[in-house]
Design a protein around this motif. Structure first.
Motif, PDB file in Angstrom:
ATOM      1  N   UNK A  13      47.823  34.274 -18.681  1.00 31.96           N
ATOM      2  CA  UNK A  13      46.597  34.409 -17.890  1.00 31.96           C
ATOM      3  C   UNK A  13      46.332  33.173 -17.039  1.00 31.96           C
ATOM      4  N   UNK A  14      46.529  31.995 -17.594  1.00 28.11           N
ATOM      5  CA  UNK A  14      46.260  30.770 -16.842  1.00 28.11           C
ATOM      6  C   UNK A  14      47.267  30.580 -15.704  1.00 28.11           C
ATOM      7  N   UNK A  15      48.514  30.962 -15.962  1.00 29.27           N
ATOM      8  CA  UNK A  15      49.541  30.847 -14.922  1.00 29.27           C
ATOM      9  C   UNK A  15      49.250  31.793 -13.764  1.00 29.27           C
ATOM     10  N   UNK A  16      48.926  33.050 -14.098  1.00 25.61           N
ATOM     11  CA  UNK A  16      48.611  34.018 -13.060  1.00 25.61           C
ATOM     12  C   UNK A  16      47.396  33.591 -12.245  1.00 25.61           C
ATOM     13  N   UNK A  17      46.356  33.140 -12.923  1.00 28.17           N
ATOM     14  CA  UNK A  17      45.125  32.733 -12.235  1.00 28.17           C
ATOM     15  C   UNK A  17      45.385  31.570 -11.292  1.00 28.17           C
ATOM     16  N   UNK A  18      46.191  30.631 -11.717  1.00 31.93           N
ATOM     17  CA  UNK A  18      46.494  29.469 -10.876  1.00 31.93           C
ATOM     18  C   UNK A  18      47.262  29.873  -9.618  1.00 31.93           C
ATOM     19  N   UNK A  19      48.234  30.762  -9.780  1.00 32.31           N
ATOM     20  CA  UNK A  19      49.028  31.227  -8.633  1.00 32.31           C
ATOM     21  C   UNK A  19      48.144  31.935  -7.614  1.00 32.31           C
ATOM     22  N   UNK A  60      46.217  42.118 -15.824  1.00 34.73           N
ATOM     23  CA  UNK A  60      47.609  41.826 -15.506  1.00 34.73           C
ATOM     24  C   UNK A  60      48.327  41.134 -16.650  1.00 34.73           C
ATOM     25  N   UNK A  61      47.601  40.305 -17.365  1.00 36.22           N
ATOM     26  CA  UNK A  61      48.181  39.610 -18.520  1.00 36.22           C
ATOM     27  C   UNK A  61      48.590  40.602 -19.605  1.00 36.22           C
ATOM     28  N   UNK A  62      47.734  41.603 -19.848  1.00 38.37           N
ATOM     29  CA  UNK A  62      48.056  42.628 -20.839  1.00 38.37           C
ATOM     30  C   UNK A  62      49.330  43.382 -20.457  1.00 38.37           C
ATOM     31  N   UNK A  63      49.464  43.685 -19.160  1.00 35.71           N
ATOM     32  CA  UNK A  63      50.647  44.402 -18.692  1.00 35.71           C
ATOM     33  C   UNK A  63      51.910  43.581 -18.946  1.00 35.71           C
ATOM     34  N   UNK A  64      51.888  42.310 -18.544  1.00 35.41           N
ATOM     35  CA  UNK A  64      53.057  41.448 -18.730  1.00 35.41           C
ATOM     36  C   UNK A  64      53.370  41.257 -20.211  1.00 35.41           C
ATOM     37  N   UNK A  65      52.343  41.025 -21.001  1.00 42.88           N
ATOM     38  CA  UNK A  65      52.539  40.804 -22.439  1.00 42.88           C
ATOM     39  C   UNK A  65      53.148  42.033 -23.113  1.00 42.88           C
ATOM     40  N   UNK A  66      52.598  43.205 -22.775  1.00 45.68           N
ATOM     41  CA  UNK A  66      53.075  44.461 -23.379  1.00 45.68           C
ATOM     42  C   UNK A  66      54.531  44.738 -23.014  1.00 45.68           C
ATOM     43  N   UNK A  67      54.855  44.570 -21.746  1.00 44.65           N
ATOM     44  CA  UNK A  67      56.190  44.944 -21.288  1.00 44.65           C
ATOM     45  C   UNK A  67      57.245  43.901 -21.651  1.00 44.65           C
ATOM     46  N   UNK A  68      56.881  42.631 -21.704  1.00 42.69           N
ATOM     47  CA  UNK A  68      57.850  41.610 -22.117  1.00 42.69           C
ATOM     48  C   UNK A  68      58.222  41.800 -23.587  1.00 42.69           C
ATOM     49  N   UNK A  69      57.241  42.218 -24.362  1.00 48.17           N
ATOM     50  CA  UNK A  69      57.496  42.470 -25.783  1.00 48.17           C
ATOM     51  C   UNK A  69      58.364  43.718 -25.957  1.00 48.17           C
ATOM     52  N   UNK A  70      58.095  44.722 -25.132  1.00 48.89           N
ATOM     53  CA  UNK A  70      58.829  45.971 -25.268  1.00 48.89           C
ATOM     54  C   UNK A  70      60.250  45.872 -24.729  1.00 48.89           C
ATOM     55  N   UNK A  71      60.405  45.253 -23.577  1.00 48.33           N
ATOM     56  CA  UNK A  71      61.720  45.206 -22.931  1.00 48.33           C
ATOM     57  C   UNK A  71      62.632  44.121 -23.502  1.00 48.33           C
ATOM     58  N   UNK A  72      62.034  42.959 -23.788  1.00 43.53           N
ATOM     59  CA  UNK A  72      62.863  41.815 -24.183  1.00 43.53           C
ATOM     60  C   UNK A  72      62.571  41.309 -25.602  1.00 43.53           C
ATOM     61  N   UNK A  73      61.609  41.991 -26.265  1.00 44.83           N
ATOM     62  CA  UNK A  73      61.209  41.582 -27.616  1.00 44.83           C
ATOM     63  C   UNK A  73      60.760  40.119 -27.641  1.00 44.83           C
ATOM     64  N   UNK A  74      60.079  39.724 -26.564  1.00 44.13           N
ATOM     65  CA  UNK A  74      59.579  38.350 -26.440  1.00 44.13           C
ATOM     66  C   UNK A  74      58.054  38.391 -26.343  1.00 44.13           C
ATOM     67  N   UNK A  75      57.385  37.670 -27.229  1.00 46.41           N
ATOM     68  CA  UNK A  75      55.932  37.611 -27.202  1.00 46.41           C
ATOM     69  C   UNK A  75      55.481  36.315 -26.526  1.00 46.41           C
ATOM     70  N   UNK A  76      55.005  36.461 -25.293  1.00 46.95           N
ATOM     71  CA  UNK A  76      54.522  35.298 -24.553  1.00 46.95           C
ATOM     72  C   UNK A  76      53.037  35.112 -24.867  1.00 46.95           C
ATOM     73  N   UNK A  77      52.606  33.897 -25.192  1.00 48.16           N
ATOM     74  CA  UNK A  77      51.191  33.662 -25.505  1.00 48.16           C
ATOM     75  C   UNK A  77      50.274  34.158 -24.386  1.00 48.16           C
ATOM     76  N   UNK A  78      49.222  34.858 -24.766  1.00 50.03           N
ATOM     77  CA  UNK A  78      48.279  35.430 -23.805  1.00 50.03           C
ATOM     78  C   UNK A  78      47.725  34.360 -22.875  1.00 50.03           C
TER      79      UNK A  78
END
Length: 458
Positions: free
Chosen positions: A151-157, A129-147
Motif C-alpha cells: 500500500x505504501x509503495x503504490x501510494x508513493x508512486x 489495489x493492495x488487496x488485488x496484488x496481495x491476493x494474486x501474488x499469493x495465488x500465482x507465486x505463493x508469495x505473501x507480500x506484507x500489506x
C-alpha cells in the motif's frame, strides 16, 4: 517565455497553482475528457456502492445497477456543469468557489472538506489495489507480500505521477484505456463462460428479486453522495479544455459511461459470487495465467488512473487553504498524508459509515455551490465576481450559504438512513439557500426604495 517553451516546461511538472492556465495551453477536447473519465471509473472505490446495494441492500442485479447509475448520473450532471469556471477562466475549482461562499469560507471550510474527501478516496483506491496484488501474488507465486509494503509503495508512486500534473494524467489514460477495456472484457468473458457457479450468467442478469423502494432510493442517494462532491473539484481538470462545451460533455459522457461499466461488474460480482471486487472474484474462475495477468494489470492501471486524479484535485484544495505552499509542495504534503491513511484497511471495510459521514458535510456544501452557480450566478462567474475576491474590500463569508449548510448538516444527521438523507439534505439546503437569497434581494430593493424616497423628500 515563448509558447513552445511554456509547453515544454508544462510537460515536465505543472506549476500553475491558483493562477489561470494560459489560453494557449487550453487544447483538450471533449473526447480527451471522455477517455480520462472512463479510465478513472472502473476501480475499487466505484465498486463499493453498487456491490453494497446487492450485499447489504438486498437489491437484485438490475435494480442495484439502475439505482446507483441514476443517483450517480444526477451527481455527474452537476459535476460537469461546475467544470465551466475552469474552462472559462482557467482557474481551479476551489478558487472559483471563493466567489460563491467567500474567500475565508472557501479556504477554511470548503477546501478542507474537499481535501479530506480526496484523501479518503485515494486511500480506498490504494487499499483496493493492495488487496488485488496481495491476493494474486499469493495465488500465482505463493508469495505473501506484507500489506503495508504494497500500500505504501503504490501510494508513493501515484503521488509522484500526480505531481507531474494534468499532462501526465492525459497521456497515462490514453495509454491505459486499451488495457482497461481488455481487462474488463476478460472479466465479462469469465463470468459468462464459467461453470463453477450455482447461478448462471443469464439467471443473475434477468433475476428481478424482491424490490424495496426505500433501499432503491437509499443506494441511489449513497451514489449521489459519493460523486456530487466532485462539484468542488471538476474545474481543476477543465482548466485545459478548449471550451465550456468540451469540458461539460466530455466529463458528463465519460463519467456516466465509466460508472455504468463499474456498476455492472460490481453488481454482478456481488450477485453471483458475494464478492465486492470483480477484479478479485473473476480471477478465481480461471487458471489461465494470461487472463489473470491481464485482469491484474487492468486493476492496477484503473487504480493509478483515479488516484492520479484524487491527488491532483486534492492538492489544489490544500493549496487554496494554504496558498503559500505553492502547487508542488501542496501536492507533496497531500501525498504524504494520503500515504499514511492508506495503511488503514478499515476505511474500506467500514466504507458505508465513512461515505455517510463525509456526506453530512459534502451534500449541504455541494447544494449551496450548485444553487449559487447555476441559479444565482446563472452558470457564469463574471470578472466582477473574480474582482470581488481579489481586491479590497474582499468578500470573506457568505453568511446565507453557511446557515443553509449548517441546517443541511443537521437535517442529514437527523433523517433516518432509509429515507435518503443525501437527497433530503440536498433539497433542504437548496430550498433554504434560495429562500434566503430571495429575502435578501427583496430587502435590498426595499432599502433602495426607502433611500430614494428620503432623497426626494430632502
Amino acid at each position: 517565455m515563448s509558447v513552445a517553451a511554456t509547453k515544454k516546461k508544462q510537460e515536465l511538472i505543472e506549476r500553475f497553482g491558483l493562477d489561470p492556465v494560459p489560453k494557449e495551453l487550453r487544447t483538450s477536447k471533449w473526447l480527451d475528457y471522455t477517455f480520462i473519465q472512463i479510465a478513472f471509473s472502473v476501480n475499487a472505490g466505484n465498486f463499493l456502492v453498487p456491490a453494497m446495494a446487492v450485499l447489504e441492500g438486498g437489491l437484485s442485479f438490475k435494480y442495484a445497477v439502475l439505482s446507483t447509475v441514476l443517483g450517480a448520473s444526477l451527481a455527474f450532471f452537476f459535476v460537469a456543469w461546475l467544470s465551466l469556471p475552469g474552462a472559462t477562466h482557467g482557474i481551479p475549482s476551489q478558487y472559483a468557489i471563493r466567489s460563491i461562499i467567500g474567500v475565508k469560507g472557501a479556504r477554511f471550510v470548503a477546501s478542507p472538506i474537499r481535501t479530506i474527501t480526496s484523501m479518503y478516496w485515494f486511500a480506498v483506491q490504494t487499499i483496493g489495489g493492495t488487496y488485488v496484488i496481495s491476493e494474486l501474488s499469493n495465488r500465482l507465486f505463493n508469495v505473501k507480500i506484507p500489506f503495508l509494503l504494497i500500500s505504501l509503495t503504490l501510494a508513493a508512486i501515484m503521488t509522484l505521477l500526480a505531481l507531474i500534473g494534468f499532462d501526465a494524467i492525459k497521456k497515462a489514460t490514453k495509454f491505459f484505456i486499451p488495457v482497461l477495456f481488455l481487462g474488463q472484457g476478460s472479466i465479462i468473458y469469465l463470468y459468462i463462460t464459467t461453470d463453477q457457479l450455482e447461478k448462471t450468467f443469464l439467471s443473475v442478469v434477468t433475476d428481478t428479486g424482491s424490490f424495496s423502494l426505500l433501499n432503491f432510493l437509499f443506494f441511489a442517494s449513497l451514489a449521489f453522495i459519493q460523486y456530487v462532491s466532485g462539484v468542488s473539484s471538476s474545474a481543476d481538470i477543465a482548466r485545459y479544455a478548449q471550451s465550456k462545451r468540451h469540458s461539460f460533455y466530455g466529463l458528463l459522457c465519460g463519467n456516466i459511461i465509466g460508472f455504468t461499466m463499474a456498476a455492472l461488474l460490481a453488481a454482478y460480482s456481488a450477485s453471483a459470487m458475494n464478492h465486492i471486487n470483480p477484479f478479485v472474484s473473476a480471477t478465481t474462475l480461471s487458471n489461465s495465467y494470461v487472463l489473470i495477468a491481464i485482469i491484474t494489470i487492468s486493476a492496477l492501471f484503473s487504480m493509478v488512473s483515479i488516484n492520479m486524479s484524487n491527488a491532483y484535485t486534492g492538492s489544489f484544495s490544500l493549496l487554496n487553504s494554504i496558498p503559500s505552499l505553492g502547487r508542488i509542495r501542496s501536492a507533496l504534503i497531500f501525498g504524504g498524508i494520503a500515504i499514511i491513511i492508506s495503511s488503514f484497511p478499515t476505511i474500506v471495510t467500514e466504507a458505508k459509515q465513512y461515505i455517510s459521514l463525509l456526506g453530512a458535510f459534502v451534500i449541504p456544501l455541494s447544494a449551496v455551490i450548485i444553487t449559487d452557480f447555476m441559479i444565482v450566478k446563472r452558470s457564469e462567474i463574471s470578472m466582477k465576481d473574480l474582482e470581488k475576491i481579489m481586491t479590497p474590500p474582499i468578500f470573506q463569508f457568505n453568511k446565507s450559504a453557511f446557515l443553509a449548510i449548517i441546517v443541511g448538516i443537521i437535517s442529514y444527521v437527523a433523517i433516518d438512513e432509509h429515507y435518503s438523507p443525501g437527497f433530503s439534505s440536498f433539497l433542504i439546503s437548496t430550498i433554504l439557500y434560495m429562500g434566503m437569497i430571495k429575502v435578501d434581494y427583496w430587502l435590498r430593493i426595499r432599502k433602495n426604495k426607502n433611500v430614494a424616497k428620503q432623497g426626494l423628500s430632502l
